[in-house]
Structure formats: structure tokens, C-alpha cells
Design a protein around this motif. Structure first.
Motif, mmCIF file in Angstrom:
data_model
loop_
_atom_site.group_PDB
_atom_site.id
_atom_site.type_symbol
_atom_site.label_atom_id
_atom_site.label_comp_id
_atom_site.label_asym_id
_atom_site.label_seq_id
_atom_site.Cartn_x
_atom_site.Cartn_y
_atom_site.Cartn_z
ATOM 1 N N ASP A 82 0.835 -1.199 0.000
ATOM 2 C CA ASP A 82 0.000 0.000 0.000
ATOM 3 C C ASP A 82 0.875 1.257 0.000
ATOM 4 O OD1 ASP A 82 -1.834 2.022 0.542
ATOM 5 O OD2 ASP A 82 -2.950 0.835 2.009
ATOM 6 N N SER A 83 0.634 2.143 -0.972
ATOM 7 C CA SER A 83 1.445 3.365 -1.079
ATOM 8 C C SER A 83 1.286 4.251 0.149
ATOM 9 C CB SER A 83 1.082 4.140 -2.346
ATOM 10 O OG SER A 83 -0.280 4.527 -2.322
ATOM 11 N N ASP A 84 0.145 4.152 0.845
ATOM 12 C CA ASP A 84 -0.058 4.966 2.045
ATOM 13 C C ASP A 84 0.899 4.579 3.172
ATOM 14 O OD1 ASP A 84 -2.037 6.420 0.846
ATOM 15 O OD2 ASP A 84 -3.700 5.293 1.743
ATOM 16 N N GLU A 85 1.500 3.404 3.062
ATOM 17 C CA GLU A 85 2.456 2.940 4.075
ATOM 18 C C GLU A 85 3.865 3.474 3.832
ATOM 19 O OE1 GLU A 85 1.572 1.324 6.637
ATOM 20 O OE2 GLU A 85 0.004 -0.152 6.228
ATOM 21 N N LEU A 86 4.085 4.146 2.671
ATOM 22 C CA LEU A 86 5.432 4.532 2.256
ATOM 23 C C LEU A 86 5.559 6.032 2.079
ATOM 24 C CD1 LEU A 86 5.867 1.839 -0.564
ATOM 25 C CD2 LEU A 86 6.549 1.621 1.841
ATOM 26 N N SER A 87 6.769 6.533 2.262
ATOM 27 C CA SER A 87 7.071 7.917 1.932
ATOM 28 C C SER A 87 7.139 8.056 0.413
ATOM 29 C CB SER A 87 8.419 8.331 2.530
ATOM 30 O OG SER A 87 8.941 9.470 1.859
ATOM 31 N N SER A 88 6.424 9.013 -0.141
ATOM 32 C CA SER A 88 6.449 9.190 -1.591
ATOM 33 C C SER A 88 7.769 9.787 -2.067
ATOM 34 C CB SER A 88 5.297 10.090 -2.039
ATOM 35 O OG SER A 88 5.411 11.383 -1.460
ATOM 36 N N LYS A 89 8.551 10.320 -1.140
ATOM 37 C CA LYS A 89 9.837 10.913 -1.515
ATOM 38 C C LYS A 89 10.969 9.897 -1.461
ATOM 39 C CE LYS A 89 12.993 14.727 -0.520
ATOM 40 N NZ LYS A 89 13.298 15.895 0.343
ATOM 41 N N THR A 90 10.971 9.046 -0.417
ATOM 42 C CA THR A 90 12.097 8.119 -0.225
ATOM 43 C C THR A 90 11.712 6.647 -0.352
ATOM 44 O OG1 THR A 90 11.740 7.915 2.160
ATOM 45 C CG2 THR A 90 13.112 9.761 1.397
ATOM 46 N N PHE A 91 10.413 6.350 -0.292
ATOM 47 C CA PHE A 91 9.887 4.974 -0.324
ATOM 48 C C PHE A 91 10.200 4.192 0.949
ATOM 49 C CE2 PHE A 91 9.828 6.515 -4.566
ATOM 50 C CZ PHE A 91 8.692 5.961 -5.128
ATOM 51 N N GLU A 92 10.546 4.912 2.024
ATOM 52 C CA GLU A 92 10.759 4.276 3.317
ATOM 53 C C GLU A 92 9.405 3.960 3.952
ATOM 54 O OE1 GLU A 92 13.618 4.940 7.193
ATOM 55 O OE2 GLU A 92 12.699 6.704 6.288
ATOM 56 N N ALA A 93 9.331 2.795 4.587
ATOM 57 C CA ALA A 93 8.106 2.411 5.301
ATOM 58 C C ALA A 93 7.919 3.330 6.500
ATOM 59 C CB ALA A 93 8.197 0.959 5.745
ATOM 60 N N LYS A 94 6.715 3.867 6.650
ATOM 61 C CA LYS A 94 6.449 4.783 7.756
ATOM 62 C C LYS A 94 6.516 4.077 9.110
ATOM 63 C CE LYS A 94 3.480 7.638 4.800
ATOM 64 N NZ LYS A 94 2.087 8.033 4.486
ATOM 65 N N LYS A 95 6.258 2.770 9.119
ATOM 66 C CA LYS A 95 6.230 2.006 10.359
ATOM 67 C C LYS A 95 7.561 1.324 10.681
ATOM 68 C CE LYS A 95 1.310 0.883 9.833
ATOM 69 N NZ LYS A 95 0.374 -0.208 9.457
ATOM 70 N N ALA A 96 8.509 1.384 9.750
ATOM 71 C CA ALA A 96 9.773 0.656 9.967
ATOM 72 C C ALA A 96 10.925 1.466 9.382
ATOM 73 C CB ALA A 96 9.714 -0.735 9.328
ATOM 74 N N LYS A 97 11.582 2.236 10.211
ATOM 75 C CA LYS A 97 12.703 3.064 9.773
ATOM 76 C C LYS A 97 13.790 2.182 9.150
ATOM 77 C CE LYS A 97 16.116 6.410 11.527
ATOM 78 N NZ LYS A 97 16.006 7.268 10.345
ATOM 79 N N GLY A 98 14.286 2.592 7.989
ATOM 80 C CA GLY A 98 15.356 1.845 7.329
ATOM 81 C C GLY A 98 14.874 0.738 6.405
ATOM 82 N N LEU A 99 13.565 0.556 6.287
ATOM 83 C CA LEU A 99 12.999 -0.470 5.401
ATOM 84 C C LEU A 99 12.288 0.238 4.245
ATOM 85 C CD1 LEU A 99 12.357 -3.500 4.891
ATOM 86 C CD2 LEU A 99 10.293 -3.178 6.274
ATOM 87 N N TYR A 100 12.647 -0.118 3.023
ATOM 88 C CA TYR A 100 12.151 0.564 1.835
ATOM 89 C C TYR A 100 11.547 -0.454 0.863
ATOM 90 C CZ TYR A 100 15.424 4.206 3.481
ATOM 91 O OH TYR A 100 16.107 5.122 4.238
ATOM 92 N N PHE A 101 10.541 -0.004 0.105
ATOM 93 C CA PHE A 101 9.923 -0.848 -0.920
ATOM 94 C C PHE A 101 9.840 -0.054 -2.223
ATOM 95 C CE2 PHE A 101 8.586 -2.607 3.066
ATOM 96 C CZ PHE A 101 8.519 -3.984 2.857
ATOM 97 N N ILE A 102 10.388 -0.610 -3.292
ATOM 98 C CA ILE A 102 10.389 0.093 -4.576
ATOM 99 C C ILE A 102 9.993 -0.860 -5.711
ATOM 100 C CG2 ILE A 102 12.084 1.859 -3.941
ATOM 101 C CD1 ILE A 102 14.239 0.187 -5.339
ATOM 102 N N GLY A 103 9.524 -0.256 -6.813
ATOM 103 C CA GLY A 103 9.225 -1.038 -8.011
ATOM 104 C C GLY A 103 7.903 -1.762 -7.927
#
Length: 378
Positions: free
Chosen positions: A329-350
Motif C-alpha cells: 500500500d502506497s499509504d504505508e510509504l514515503s512518496s519521496k524516499t519509499f521508506e516504510a512509515k512504520k519501519a525506519k530503514g525499510l524501503y519498498f520500490i518497483g
């Protein structure tokens, strides 16, 4: 793309890839020529619950930036219709450019490496694979979707997201051919290989004007693949088989200039002959001298060919789909960095995210754009 960008920032980067060789999905794309971007890419070409989500990355790293990158590497490419760019030689050229960028950025790539477990700890994340265990500050999940399982597609990205409490939207095959119900399949399977320029419309009003292709199993071609992303089970699609004609006007002209000719022969001048013969054989349209058509018959023939409605049985599924609809869900991610809002340092892309582009290089451009954006931050 993400690994190279992070490497250029001085980060120590390892890419973990299950494959025997890198970029296998790139290698088979575009018939082996890789439609690597689209000159017209814009946020309007993407499906996402939050239509604003893709704006940031697409504006910060555009199709023109990627074209500049491949130009610097001397890629030979050509333009096709609707803004599509393809390699002249082979999709391997795109993989080689990305590998060169990673090499220059000091990125380590580990192939045949399967992620077995990921845990959060005080120092970041512990990633266990079948080869090594890594302690890292950041984990970027770029695992793709469920399409083309023969290339190693797995749901691992969705499982990682769920492990860390992120919402994952339901997934389905997209940019995929339709299969037909048995009665339609029997009617049209003999037309396999016939292509018709058409305007295809889904029940939600979305429409695409490109070719459709009859296959042994159903319908394919660019217009069908495009509309499949907007189709849902049980719905019908409406196909204008003559988008460049006003058939009622054409028939009026024929009744003046070619009155003794049959409707079959005249329609075969603007549609594939085998398609016309099939529709006559099934009783969907009538064959008689064009001069004998009265106005209600003209209206009925025009309505049928301009609004041919067919209800697919389903799709060919992930086996042949180009992309996966749904995902993290895109609402779970930063639109600028793609970092998960609930888990610092975890990113989802593509493709593992819920963003799905149109057919024609748009999904690759999203990959380059979000890879670049994440690489600036991870």
C-alpha cells in the motif's frame, strides 16, 4: 538503479538476487529488445490508490534523465509508436549499463542468493540468506511482483511488508491476455493470429486505441493488455472494431456506388476477411447485397461492429502477465524516499508496490525513478 545511486553516495551496498544472472525480467522484455522507457511518461499513466504518490519520483528522475544515462553509455535505440523506446540490439544492453553503474559505484552483487529471514535489531536489520548473514542499516525490497514465476517471481516482498505490519493490497495479473468462455473460444479460435486496429473500452469507461489480437485461447494485443488492468471478473469489454470509420455513412456510400456487391465483400475491405466470414457464419451479422439493407439493418450492423461486446472468462494469469496489480500500500510509504512509515530503514520500490504503469515502457520508468529516489535516501 537504487544500488548504484546508494553506492555513489558512499554507502556499502550488496544486491541479493535469487537469479542465476541479473535482470532476467529485463532480458525477456519487449521481445528481447526492452522497451526501457516512454517519452510521454507522466503520473496519469499509472494506477495507484493514491494518484499523487508517483508524482515525486517521476518529477525528480524523469524519462529524459534515463535517456541521458543510456546516451552516456552509447546505447543504440530506436523510437516506436506512442513514445516507446527500444534497444536496437538487445535488452542485455540495458542490463550491462546498470551493471556498469553498479561496478563504478562499488556495489557487490550476490546471485543465487535467497533471503531466508529478516529481523530488526538495535543496529538496523539482520538479513539471513542461504549464503551469508548481513547486518545493515537499510533494507530495500525490490523483489517485483508475482508475474512470470518461471523467472523466479515469489511473494517474498509482500511477506516482508506484512511481517513489519504494512498493509498489502490484493494482487492480480495485469497487462495480460484475456481467455474466453468455451462458446466464444470455439467461435474465434480459428482466427488466431488476426490483428484488428480497435478502440477497447472497460466498464469503468477507460479506453485504449490500439490493435487487438485473436489467439487460440482468447484475445490479446496491446489494447487488450492495456484494458486488462481496468477489467474485473464478470465484467464485459466493448470493442469498436472500426474506430476510423462511421459504418452507417460507409454503407450509404456503398449503396450509391457499389450497390450490387455483398456486405461480406464490402466489409472485407475494411476488416479482416476471416473475421467477417466468422461473424456471418455465427449469425451475428448478415450477408446480402448491400442495396438490400434497410435502415434498421444498417443501424444494427453499425451498432454491432462499433460496439462489439464480449465478456472474458478470465485472464491467462501470472504466467504471461507483464505486471502485478496491487502490492504494498502506497499509504504505508514515503512518496519521496519509499521508506516504510512504520519501519525506519525499510524501503519498498518497483513492482512490489501497488503502482502499476500502462503498457509501453511506463513500468520500467517507474522502476528507474523510484530506484533513483530511494537510492538518494537509503
Amino acid at each position: 538503479m537504487c544500488a548504484a545511486q546508494a553506492g555513489y553516495r558512499g554507502r556499502s551496498v550488496t544486491v541479493i538476487d535469487m537469479g542465476k544472472k541479473p535482470g532476467r525480467k529485463i532480458l525477456i522484455s519487449g521481445g528481447g529488445r526492452c522497451n526501457f522507457t516512454n517519452e510521454n511518461a507522466s503520473p496519469e499513466n499509472y494506477l495507484c490508490q493514491n494518484p499523487h504518490f508517483v508524482k515525486s519520483c517521476l518529477s525528480r528522475y524523469t524519462q529524459h534523465d534515463f535517456i541521458e544515462l543510456v546516451d552516456r553509455h552509447g546505447l543504440a535505440y530506436h523510437h516506436k509508436t506512442l513514445g516507446q523506446l527500444f534497444c536496437d540490439n538487445s535488452a542485455q544492453d540495458i542490463v550491462d549499463i546498470l551493471l556498469t553503474e553498479c561496478e563504478w559505484a562499488g556495489v557487490n552483487i550476490q546471485l543465487r542468493s535467497e533471503v531466508l529471514n529478516i529481523e530488526k535489531n538495535d543496529d538496523g536489520y539482520l538479513v539471513e540468506t542461504n549464503q551469508d548473514t548481513f547486518q545493515c542499516e537499510s533494507v530495500v525490497v525490490a523483489s517485483g511482483g508475482l508475474t512470470m514465476p518461471k523467472l523466479g517471481a515469489t511473494p517474498i516482498g509482500y511477506k516482508i511488508a506484512e511481517q513489519f505490519g504494512l498493509n498489502v493490497l490484493p494482487t492480480m495479473a495485469a497487462l495480460v491476455p484475456f481467455t474466453l468462455h468455451d462458446h466464444d473460444k470455439k467461435r474465434f479460435e480459428a482466427l488466431s493470429g488476426i490483428s484488428v486496429p480497435s478502440l477497447v473500452k472497460s466498464e469503468d469507461g477507460t479506453e485504449f486505441k490500439e490493435n487487438i489480437l485473436f489467439t487460440h485461447r482468447g484475445l490479446s494485443g496491446p489494447a487488450i493488455l492495456q484494458i486488462s488492468s481496468f477489467w474485473r471478473a464478470g465484467q464485459a469489454v466493448t470493442i469498436n472494431l472500426l474506430p476510423e470509420f462511421n459504418l452507417a455513412e460507409s454503407i450509404a456510400d456503398w449503396q450509391t456506388s457499389q450497390a450490387d456487391k455483398s456486405s461480406k465483400n464490402l466489409l472485407a475491405t475494411i476488416l479482416p476477411k476471416r473475421l467477417v466470414e466468422s461473424l456471418i457464419a455465427s449469425g451475428d451479422i448478415i450477408d446480402k447485397p448491400i442495396k438490400q439493407f434497410n435502415q434498421p439493418e444498417i443501424n444494427a450492423l453499425s451498432e454491432y461492429l462499433h460496439h462489439w461486446t464480449i465478456k472474458p472468462n478470465g485472464t491467462e494469469g501470472y504466467r504471461t502477465a507483464e505486471v502485478t496489480l496491487g502490492g504494498v500500500d502506497s499509504d504505508e510509504l514515503s512518496s519521496k524516499t519509499f521508506e516504510a512509515k512504520k519501519a525506519k530503514g525499510l524501503y519498498f520500490i518497483g513492482e512490489v508496490t501497488e503502482v502499476t504503469g500502462w503498457l509501453g515502457g511506463y513500468n520500467f520508468q517507474y522502476a528507474w525513478s523510484c530506484g533513483w529516489a530511494c537510492g538518494q535516501a537509503c
